[in-house]
Design a protein around this motif. Structure first.
Motif, short mmCIF file in Angstrom:
data_model
loop_
_atom_site.label_atom_id
_atom_site.label_comp_id
_atom_site.label_asym_id
_atom_site.label_seq_id
_atom_site.Cartn_x
_atom_site.Cartn_y
_atom_site.Cartn_z
N ASP A 187 9.48 12.02 -2.74
CA ASP A 187 9.77 10.65 -2.34
C ASP A 187 8.57 9.72 -2.56
N GLU A 188 7.37 10.20 -2.29
CA GLU A 188 6.19 9.36 -2.48
C GLU A 188 5.97 9.06 -3.95
N GLU A 189 6.17 10.06 -4.80
CA GLU A 189 6.01 9.84 -6.24
C GLU A 189 7.08 8.90 -6.77
N LEU A 190 8.30 9.02 -6.24
CA LEU A 190 9.36 8.10 -6.65
C LEU A 190 8.99 6.67 -6.27
N ARG A 191 8.44 6.50 -5.07
CA ARG A 191 8.04 5.16 -4.62
C ARG A 191 6.92 4.60 -5.50
N LEU A 192 5.96 5.46 -5.86
CA LEU A 192 4.86 5.00 -6.71
C LEU A 192 5.36 4.59 -8.09
N GLN A 193 6.32 5.33 -8.62
CA GLN A 193 6.90 4.93 -9.91
C GLN A 193 7.56 3.57 -9.82
N ARG A 194 8.42 3.42 -8.82
CA ARG A 194 9.14 2.15 -8.68
C ARG A 194 8.18 0.99 -8.46
N LYS A 195 7.19 1.21 -7.61
CA LYS A 195 6.23 0.14 -7.35
C LYS A 195 5.42 -0.17 -8.60
N GLY A 196 5.09 0.85 -9.40
CA GLY A 196 4.37 0.62 -10.63
C GLY A 196 5.13 -0.28 -11.58
N TRP A 197 6.42 0.00 -11.75
CA TRP A 197 7.23 -0.83 -12.63
C TRP A 197 7.44 -2.22 -12.04
N ILE A 239 0.49 7.44 -21.32
CA ILE A 239 0.16 8.56 -20.43
C ILE A 239 -0.31 8.02 -19.08
N ALA A 240 0.25 8.59 -18.02
CA ALA A 240 -0.25 8.35 -16.66
C ALA A 240 -0.90 9.64 -16.18
N ASN A 241 -2.17 9.57 -15.82
CA ASN A 241 -2.88 10.77 -15.35
C ASN A 241 -3.93 10.36 -14.32
N GLU A 242 -4.90 11.24 -14.07
CA GLU A 242 -5.89 10.97 -13.03
C GLU A 242 -6.80 9.79 -13.40
N THR A 243 -7.00 9.56 -14.69
CA THR A 243 -7.89 8.46 -15.10
C THR A 243 -7.12 7.17 -15.34
N GLN A 244 -5.82 7.25 -15.55
CA GLN A 244 -4.99 6.07 -15.73
C GLN A 244 -3.77 6.20 -14.83
N PRO A 245 -3.84 5.65 -13.62
CA PRO A 245 -2.73 5.78 -12.68
C PRO A 245 -1.43 5.21 -13.24
N PHE A 246 -0.32 5.61 -12.63
CA PHE A 246 0.99 5.19 -13.13
C PHE A 246 1.09 3.67 -13.24
N ALA A 247 0.62 2.95 -12.23
CA ALA A 247 0.74 1.50 -12.25
C ALA A 247 0.04 0.88 -13.45
N VAL A 248 -1.11 1.41 -13.81
CA VAL A 248 -1.85 0.90 -14.97
C VAL A 248 -1.11 1.24 -16.25
N ALA A 249 -0.64 2.48 -16.35
CA ALA A 249 0.09 2.90 -17.54
C ALA A 249 1.38 2.10 -17.72
N ALA A 250 2.08 1.85 -16.61
CA ALA A 250 3.33 1.09 -16.69
C ALA A 250 3.08 -0.33 -17.20
N ARG A 251 2.03 -0.96 -16.71
CA ARG A 251 1.73 -2.32 -17.14
C ARG A 251 1.35 -2.37 -18.62
N LYS A 310 2.24 -0.28 -20.89
CA LYS A 310 3.42 0.06 -21.67
C LYS A 310 4.37 -1.14 -21.78
N LEU A 311 4.59 -1.81 -20.66
CA LEU A 311 5.50 -2.95 -20.65
C LEU A 311 4.96 -4.08 -21.52
N LEU A 312 3.66 -4.31 -21.47
CA LEU A 312 3.07 -5.34 -22.32
C LEU A 312 3.29 -5.02 -23.80
N THR A 313 3.12 -3.76 -24.16
CA THR A 313 3.33 -3.36 -25.55
C THR A 313 4.77 -3.54 -25.98
N GLU A 314 5.70 -3.17 -25.10
CA GLU A 314 7.12 -3.29 -25.44
C GLU A 314 7.55 -4.74 -25.57
N ILE A 315 7.07 -5.59 -24.70
CA ILE A 315 7.44 -7.00 -24.78
C ILE A 315 6.86 -7.65 -26.02
#
Length: 239
Positions: free
Chosen positions: A39-49, A208-220, A222-227
């Protein structure tokens, strides 16, 4: 009677096309909601996006598009029979519209169950785009997950069908070194598995989302690249 029915159908299709709203991008977030995501990881994903979509640089990227508007939907996937639409299609053109989507995403209940049918998630995402009321210059499915495909129809088939319809599939590999979470077959790094088996289409890439690039950073990123539609030249190029 047959002629009248044919004419009525043609009129209905024409009216549907006329009502379709033109956007720069139709984007489906296809996020991992399987049993390996707590549940915590799901929340972090949603909050990242949510944070990525409402960030000023992403909003500026949307505004700088030819039409200045995109359409987004968010689904979560689990096993072969579990694909859940979390937030239906929203048109994003400014901070207010992005915030409405983000608020719905953060407040929606969890629904997916089972393990890792990326293939059925791709099929579900294709149907979401094909049945919506938008007409995008580009159609992108954004798969994020922490493991390989484990069920549903063959991933190669789902991927090939989506690409044949003009979709681009990008991926975000959630990699946690030392966590014991599954990667690709035979210990293959997850980003390599996604690069070889999931992504495809013009400019497709893996973030990639990992210890050096948290999900929130990776999501941002990625979204910038896609847009911007610049592709992932510095990461995994499309096949």
């Amino acid at each position: 009677m047959r002629l009248a029915l044919t004419s009525l159908l043609a009129f209905g299709l024409a009216m549907g096309a006329a009502r379709a709203e033109s956007v720069d991008l139709e984007l489906v977030f296809a996020a991992d909601g399987s049993g390996s995501i707590d549940d915590e990881e799901l929340r972090l994903q949603r909050k990242g996006w949510a944070d990525a979509l409402t960030s000023e640089d992403v909003l500026n990227g949307i505004r700088n598009g030819p039409l200045g508007v995109i359409a987004v939907a968010y689904m979560e996937w689990g096993g072969p029979s579990s694909q859940v639409l979390i937030v239906d299609w929203h048109v994003i053109r400014d901070a207010a519209s992005a915030q409405v989507f983000a608020d719905k995403l953060l407040s929606a209940p969890r629904g997916a169950y089972g393990y890792n049918s990326i293939s059925n998630a791709i099929d579900f995402s294709v149907r979401l785009v094909e049945t919506n009321a938008h007409d995008g210059t580009r159609k992108v499915i954004d798969v994020s997950g922490d493991g390989a495909n484990r069920g549903g129809r063959p991933l190669e088939e789902a991927r090939a069908d989506a690409l044949a319809k003009g979709f681009t599939i990008n991926a975000l590999a959630i990699r946690r070194p030392g966590s014991g979470r599954p990667g690709g077959p035979g210990g293959m790094p997850l980003e390599d598995y996604y690069g070889q088996n999931v992504i495809g289409g013009p400019g497709s890439f893996v973030e990639i989302a990992n210890e050096t690039q948290p999900f929130a950073v990776a999501a941002r990123r990625k979204l910038l690249t896609e847009i911007a539609d610049t592709g992932g030249a510095a990461r995994h190029a499309s096949r």
